[in-house]
Motif scaffolding. Structure first.
Motif, PDB file in Angstrom:
ATOM      1  N   VAL A 122       6.154   8.754 -25.691  1.00 25.14           N
ATOM      2  CA  VAL A 122       4.989   9.265 -24.971  1.00 25.14           C
ATOM      3  C   VAL A 122       5.142  10.772 -24.729  1.00 25.14           C
ATOM      4  O   VAL A 122       4.231  11.569 -24.968  1.00 25.14           O
ATOM      5  N   LEU A 123       6.342  11.154 -24.291  1.00 28.52           N
ATOM      6  CA  LEU A 123       6.614  12.556 -23.962  1.00 28.52           C
ATOM      7  C   LEU A 123       6.405  13.463 -25.171  1.00 28.52           C
ATOM      8  O   LEU A 123       5.909  14.579 -25.059  1.00 28.52           O
ATOM      9  N   SER A 124       6.775  12.982 -26.348  1.00 26.75           N
ATOM     10  CA  SER A 124       6.687  13.833 -27.545  1.00 26.75           C
ATOM     11  C   SER A 124       5.312  13.762 -28.207  1.00 26.75           C
ATOM     12  O   SER A 124       4.994  14.568 -29.064  1.00 26.75           O
ATOM     13  N   PHE A 125       4.494  12.807 -27.798  1.00 26.67           N
ATOM     14  CA  PHE A 125       3.187  12.641 -28.449  1.00 26.67           C
ATOM     15  C   PHE A 125       2.153  13.636 -27.925  1.00 26.67           C
ATOM     16  O   PHE A 125       1.378  14.205 -28.682  1.00 26.67           O
ATOM     17  N   TYR A 126       2.124  13.816 -26.616  1.00 24.47           N
ATOM     18  CA  TYR A 126       1.040  14.590 -25.996  1.00 24.47           C
ATOM     19  C   TYR A 126       1.372  16.076 -25.962  1.00 24.47           C
ATOM     20  O   TYR A 126       2.399  16.491 -25.446  1.00 24.47           O
ATOM     21  N   HIS A 127       0.425  16.878 -26.507  1.00 26.31           N
ATOM     22  CA  HIS A 127       0.661  18.316 -26.630  1.00 26.31           C
ATOM     23  C   HIS A 127       0.946  18.979 -25.291  1.00 26.31           C
ATOM     24  O   HIS A 127       1.640  19.990 -25.230  1.00 26.31           O
ATOM     25  N   GLU A 128       0.388  18.442 -24.215  1.00 24.36           N
ATOM     26  CA  GLU A 128       0.493  19.161 -22.948  1.00 24.36           C
ATOM     27  C   GLU A 128       1.756  18.867 -22.153  1.00 24.36           C
ATOM     28  O   GLU A 128       2.061  19.585 -21.207  1.00 24.36           O
ATOM     29  N   LEU A 129       2.463  17.823 -22.541  1.00 20.69           N
ATOM     30  CA  LEU A 129       3.699  17.537 -21.809  1.00 20.69           C
ATOM     31  C   LEU A 129       4.806  18.451 -22.338  1.00 20.69           C
ATOM     32  O   LEU A 129       5.019  18.550 -23.536  1.00 20.69           O
ATOM     33  N   ARG A 130       5.460  19.150 -21.418  1.00 22.44           N
ATOM     34  CA  ARG A 130       6.481  20.138 -21.783  1.00 22.44           C
ATOM     35  C   ARG A 130       7.862  19.628 -21.393  1.00 22.44           C
ATOM     36  O   ARG A 130       8.027  19.035 -20.330  1.00 22.44           O
ATOM     37  N   THR A 131       8.854  19.955 -22.211  1.00 22.52           N
ATOM     38  CA  THR A 131      10.227  19.602 -21.840  1.00 22.52           C
ATOM     39  C   THR A 131      11.020  20.848 -21.449  1.00 22.52           C
ATOM     40  O   THR A 131      12.207  20.767 -21.154  1.00 22.52           O
ATOM     41  N   GLN A 132      10.354  22.010 -21.485  1.00 23.89           N
ATOM     42  CA  GLN A 132      10.979  23.269 -21.059  1.00 23.89           C
ATOM     43  C   GLN A 132      10.183  23.814 -19.875  1.00 23.89           C
ATOM     44  O   GLN A 132       8.974  23.606 -19.808  1.00 23.89           O
ATOM     45  N   PRO A 133      10.852  24.534 -18.965  1.00 25.36           N
ATOM     46  CA  PRO A 133      10.098  25.103 -17.838  1.00 25.36           C
ATOM     47  C   PRO A 133       8.988  26.023 -18.338  1.00 25.36           C
ATOM     48  O   PRO A 133       9.145  26.667 -19.373  1.00 25.36           O
ATOM     49  N   PRO A 134       7.877  26.085 -17.611  1.00 22.49           N
ATOM     50  CA  PRO A 134       6.787  26.967 -18.028  1.00 22.49           C
ATOM     51  C   PRO A 134       7.178  28.437 -17.868  1.00 22.49           C
ATOM     52  O   PRO A 134       8.081  28.756 -17.094  1.00 22.49           O
ATOM     53  N   ALA A 135       6.496  29.300 -18.613  1.00 22.38           N
ATOM     54  CA  ALA A 135       6.699  30.732 -18.450  1.00 22.38           C
ATOM     55  C   ALA A 135       6.032  31.186 -17.156  1.00 22.38           C
ATOM     56  O   ALA A 135       5.206  30.465 -16.589  1.00 22.38           O
ATOM     57  N   THR A 136       6.392  32.375 -16.704  1.00 20.76           N
ATOM     58  CA  THR A 136       5.747  32.925 -15.509  1.00 20.76           C
ATOM     59  C   THR A 136       4.244  33.010 -15.729  1.00 20.76           C
ATOM     60  O   THR A 136       3.449  32.753 -14.838  1.00 20.76           O
ATOM     61  N   ARG A 137       3.871  33.414 -16.952  1.00 20.46           N
ATOM     62  CA  ARG A 137       2.443  33.464 -17.281  1.00 20.46           C
ATOM     63  C   ARG A 137       2.176  32.600 -18.502  1.00 20.46           C
ATOM     64  O   ARG A 137       2.823  32.751 -19.539  1.00 20.46           O
ATOM     65  N   GLU A 138       1.227  31.695 -18.344  1.00 21.89           N
ATOM     66  CA  GLU A 138       0.872  30.782 -19.437  1.00 21.89           C
ATOM     67  C   GLU A 138      -0.510  31.161 -19.970  1.00 21.89           C
ATOM     68  O   GLU A 138      -1.494  31.159 -19.229  1.00 21.89           O
ATOM     69  N   VAL A 139      -0.564  31.484 -21.253  1.00 23.17           N
ATOM     70  CA  VAL A 139      -1.822  31.885 -21.875  1.00 23.17           C
ATOM     71  C   VAL A 139      -2.168  30.881 -22.972  1.00 23.17           C
ATOM     72  O   VAL A 139      -1.291  30.436 -23.711  1.00 23.17           O
ATOM     73  N   ARG A 140      -3.441  30.493 -23.016  1.00 21.16           N
ATOM     74  CA  ARG A 140      -3.895  29.634 -24.117  1.00 21.16           C
ATOM     75  C   ARG A 140      -5.107  30.281 -24.786  1.00 21.16           C
ATOM     76  O   ARG A 140      -6.087  30.601 -24.116  1.00 21.16           O
ATOM     77  N   VAL A 141      -4.996  30.459 -26.077  1.00 17.89           N
ATOM     78  CA  VAL A 141      -6.077  31.067 -26.844  1.00 17.89           C
ATOM     79  C   VAL A 141      -6.826  29.955 -27.564  1.00 17.89           C
ATOM     80  O   VAL A 141      -6.220  29.152 -28.276  1.00 17.89           O
ATOM     81  N   CYS A 142      -8.151  29.880 -27.349  1.00 18.87           N
ATOM     82  CA  CYS A 142      -8.904  28.829 -28.025  1.00 18.87           C
ATOM     83  C   CYS A 142      -9.010  29.153 -29.500  1.00 18.87           C
ATOM     84  O   CYS A 142      -9.379  30.261 -29.883  1.00 18.87           O
ATOM     85  N   ARG A 143      -8.687  28.172 -30.315  1.00 18.42           N
ATOM     86  CA  ARG A 143      -8.635  28.364 -31.749  1.00 18.42           C
ATOM     87  C   ARG A 143      -9.654  27.465 -32.444  1.00 18.42           C
ATOM     88  O   ARG A 143      -9.591  27.292 -33.655  1.00 18.42           O
ATOM     89  N   ALA A 144     -10.584  26.883 -31.709  1.00 14.65           N
ATOM     90  CA  ALA A 144     -11.526  25.953 -32.327  1.00 14.65           C
ATOM     91  C   ALA A 144     -12.726  26.718 -32.912  1.00 14.65           C
ATOM     92  O   ALA A 144     -12.905  27.911 -32.680  1.00 14.65           O
ATOM     93  N   GLU A 145     -13.547  25.992 -33.655  1.00 15.17           N
ATOM     94  CA  GLU A 145     -14.573  26.612 -34.507  1.00 15.17           C
ATOM     95  C   GLU A 145     -15.521  27.545 -33.754  1.00 15.17           C
ATOM     96  O   GLU A 145     -15.839  28.631 -34.241  1.00 15.17           O
ATOM     97  N   ALA A 146     -16.027  27.109 -32.588  1.00 20.51           N
ATOM     98  CA  ALA A 146     -17.028  27.924 -31.894  1.00 20.51           C
ATOM     99  C   ALA A 146     -16.446  29.286 -31.524  1.00 20.51           C
ATOM    100  O   ALA A 146     -17.149  30.296 -31.554  1.00 20.51           O
ATOM    101  N   CYS A 147     -15.184  29.318 -31.172  1.00 26.74           N
ATOM    102  CA  CYS A 147     -14.551  30.602 -30.840  1.00 26.74           C
ATOM    103  C   CYS A 147     -14.175  31.370 -32.111  1.00 26.74           C
ATOM    104  O   CYS A 147     -14.249  32.601 -32.139  1.00 26.74           O
ATOM    105  N   GLN A 148     -13.816  30.644 -33.177  1.00 23.91           N
ATOM    106  CA  GLN A 148     -13.566  31.309 -34.464  1.00 23.91           C
ATOM    107  C   GLN A 148     -14.802  32.095 -34.895  1.00 23.91           C
ATOM    108  O   GLN A 148     -14.691  33.183 -35.472  1.00 23.91           O
ATOM    109  N   ALA A 149     -15.988  31.529 -34.621  1.00 26.52           N
ATOM    110  CA  ALA A 149     -17.239  32.142 -35.083  1.00 26.52           C
ATOM    111  C   ALA A 149     -17.530  33.476 -34.396  1.00 26.52           C
ATOM    112  O   ALA A 149     -18.384  34.236 -34.855  1.00 26.52           O
ATOM    113  N   VAL A 150     -16.833  33.752 -33.301  1.00 32.23           N
ATOM    114  CA  VAL A 150     -17.084  35.007 -32.584  1.00 32.23           C
ATOM    115  C   VAL A 150     -15.797  35.816 -32.404  1.00 32.23           C
ATOM    116  O   VAL A 150     -15.681  36.619 -31.472  1.00 32.23           O
ATOM    117  N   GLY A 151     -14.832  35.590 -33.291  1.00 32.73           N
ATOM    118  CA  GLY A 151     -13.685  36.498 -33.311  1.00 32.73           C
ATOM    119  C   GLY A 151     -12.394  36.008 -32.695  1.00 32.73           C
ATOM    120  O   GLY A 151     -11.536  36.820 -32.346  1.00 32.73           O
TER     121      GLY A 151
END
Lengths: 149, 501
Positions: free
Chosen positions: A61-90
């Motif tokens: 279960v732990l290794s299946f889900y993208h959001e479960l982490r086994t390392q401590p989070p960084a001080t700042r966590e950034v996520r860049v949307c990479r899906a089609e609607a955002c691809q269409a605008v850069g």
């Protein structure tokens, strides 16, 4: 976001309500991550014992889900949307700008982690970048400076 | 004096919170945070309540607020940002809002506001009907699953109700992972009680006393809003052991996803709710007969369940009077990507993709010609600029080689690199595959490699033939829609790329 330091005693106590319920493995892992920021390796036998499943089940279960982490989070966590609607605008330009700044998508230091996310549901106002849980719409490459600040 | 400012995630992403704070600081007004009207290119939108209706200004930046106040905006005064009566705005007035009737209008935290705007009217009527009569009302409405598969909801409910079991479940699929779709999120953030009402009605109809909403973790505001609404509904007797004094019981629980796209597939979602890896189950048995914990389970999308209250209130035939052919009622369309006027709009089925993208959407945001339009999320086809006259109707889109999916429409301008989009569709499948079946697990990885060779011009004919073969295998041999439909965007993007558009 602030998290408590990992503490096996605290973890054991908070897992109490999940006793002998195999259907709560994912919920248990999510609860641990919400409290400690990640799920350390030491939590695997704990969850297995509590929910009465094998360690392999918990690891699965732990290794299946993208959001479960086994390392401590960084001080700042950034996520860049990479899906089609955002691809269409850069979105790809934004990804490139993070890479040019030395933080390509998928990179992780203790200060900054940059990950990809596939849709934050802000598809009419992309490109979208999430910084520490806050969603920013209509981004341009200036968002990199904001993320590094 | 009330000023309504959206706190929908989309509005907040472009600064609605700062605008709300500026109003609260600078003027003696009550700032009400509503959902969004769905005219997202105008966010942050500020609506001032006046005797002439809600006068809107937008898009407003925090630095505009002082100027707006000087211009008498609190009384609907003239200003460059003044839009006028928002309800009369052509984009809004042209819609037929049933499912989204209250979104952007009510305070989503207020049960009183919900009830004052017709909330629970559908449930009240349902409580006077026999369970089978509720099911038949939904059958008569022609309502089909809004998640993408388009299976008739009433028929599914009939199956669940008719299957012998000690208990049944209602599961709401709120794992809205398709790029270009955000209507589930907007409904839950803007009018969560409607979803609760729809689920209670589903429970009454099929004899289920437990409901679960599987909500994706990428939507934290929706999670918070729905959990608060469930607590409020409990406190006021609309959930629990004795719903509105009827003697019927129904409880509701939120389960949060963990970033796996495939968990939007109904059987993977059931696995995830049961605490396991989100691995797709083989069908049959269908979830309507053996679903959650092996019990008969209604699995419906947010928009499907949120359409039910209006159907019960007005009757199935009123709903079925809208739409075309076998696509009855209204669809909530979401316009995204490179679009001038993006947002959410609810219209009867049958409107063409071109009308949505050009008339409502105003073409591209960049001002360049449209290059391609992807309809139906990451598993939907790319349509070329001369293929947009297809009607939004499940069967018409299918005949045109596409699918309606969850109603998401993503526009690209003519700078789109369609080979890159084809590669991305395959890569996405490889990233999100649950790994249970070989065509999807291995096919997607081999597909990316093969497309890379085609892009590099390496033995192009042979590799195209190989890819075509692989796409047939994925279509015919995959266990679920992820592997089975990935060939749609891949093939359509390659075809459009080849014709030079």
């Amino acid at each position: 976001m602030t998290y408590e330091p990992w503490d096996e005693g605290v973890a054991t106590a908070m897992l109490e309500p999940f006793t002998s319920d195999a259907t709560l493995v994912l919920v248990a892992l999510q609860a641990l991550q919400a409290r400690f920021g990640f799920v350390p390796e030491a939590a695997v036998p704990l969850v297995a014992h509590t929910c009465n499943v094998s360690r392999a089940d918990v690891h699965g279960v732990l290794s299946f889900y993208h959001e479960l982490r086994t390392q401590p989070p960084a001080t700042r966590e950034v996520r860049v949307c990479r899906a089609e609607a955002c691809q269409a605008v850069g979105a790809r330009d934004i990804e490139r700008a993070f890479a040019d700044a030395g933080h390509p998508v998928g990179s992780r230091t203790s200060a900054l982690a940059v990950d990809a996310v596939y849709c934050l549901g802000n598809c009419a106002l992309g490109p979208t970048v999430e910084i520490d849980g806050a969603v920013h719409g209509r981004c341009d490459t200036d968002i990199v400076r904001e993320a590094l600040r | 004096m009330r000023v309504c400012i959206s706190d929908d995630t989309a509005a907040r992403s472009v600064g609605a919170d700062a605008v709300a704070h500026a109003f609260a600081d600078l003027a003696d007004v009550e700032v009400v945070r509503t959902g969004s009207r769905g005219l997202l290119w105008l966010e942050p939108l500020v609506e001032v309540e006046t005797p002439e209706g809600r006068i809107a200004y937008g898009p407003v930046r925090p630095s505009d607020v002082e100027d707006l106040l000087r211009a008498g905006a609190l009384h609907g005064g003239a200003h460059a940002l003044r839009i006028g009566d928002i309800a009369a705005h052509p984009w809004f007035a042209a819609q037929d809002r049933l499912t989204f009737a209250r979104v952007g209008i009510v305070d989503p935290r207020s049960l009183d506001d919900f009830v004052a705007h017709g909330g629970f009217d559908g449930l009240r009527r349902a409580l006077t009907l026999a369970p089978s009569a509720i099911v038949e009302e939904v059958v008569a409405s022609g309502l089909r699953g809004r998640g993408g598969a388009g299976f008739p909801a009433g028929i599914k409910w009939r199956t669940v109700a008719a299957t012998e079991s000690d208990r049944r479940y209602v599961v709401c699929n709120a794992d809205e992972g398709d790029s270009g779709t955000f209507a589930d999120r907007m409904l839950i953030e803007g009018d969560p009680f409607t979803l609760i009402e729809g689920m209670v009605i589903a429970g009454l109809a099929v004899g289920a006393e437990h409901g679960i909403v599987y909500l994706r973790s990428e939507y934290p505001a929706a999670i918070e809003r729905l959990e608060a609404a469930i607590a409020t509904a409990h406190l006021n007797g609309w959930l629990g052991d004795d719903i509105a004094g009827s003697g019927h019981a129904f409880d509701l629980e939120v389960r949060v996803g963990a970033g796996a796209y495939v968990c939007g597939e109904e059987t993977a979602m059931l696995e995830s709710i049961e605490g396991r890896r989100g691995m797709v189950r083989a069908k049959p048995p269908i979830p309507a007969m053996r679903g959650l914990y092996g019990r008969p389970t209604v699995v419906n999308n947010v928009l499907t369940l949120a359409s039910v209250p209006a159907i019960l209130r007005d009757g199935g035939s009123a709903y079925a009077a809208r739409g075309v052919e076998r696509s009855r009622g209204t669809q909530v369309f979401q316009l995204g990507g490179n679009i001038a006027r993006g947002g959410v709009l609810e219209l009867p089925f049958g409107v063409t993709v071109r009308q949505l993208v050009e008339d409502f959407g105003g073409g591209t945001r960049s001002g360049r010609p449209i290059g391609a339009v992807q309809v139906g999320g990451p598993l939907g086809s790319y349509l070329g600029p001369d293929e947009l006259d297809v009607a939004t109707d499940y069967e018409a889109l299918l005949a045109a080689g596409g699918m309606l999916g969850h109603g998401g429409i993503v526009v690209f301008d003519d700078t789109v690199d369609l080979l890159a989009q084809a590669r991305f569709a395959m890569e996405f499948c490889a990233i999100e595959s649950c790994g249970k079946c070989t065509p999807c697990r291995i096919g997607s990885t081999r597909g990316v490699e093969t497309i890379d060779r085609i892009i590099a011009g390496e033995r192009e004919d042979a590799n195209r033939e190989l890819l075509d073969d692989l796409l047939v295998t994925m279509t015919d041999g995959s266990l679920c829609a992820l592997g089975g439909l990935t060939p749609l965007p891949v093939r359509s993007a390659l075809r459009l790329a080849a014709t030079g558009r």
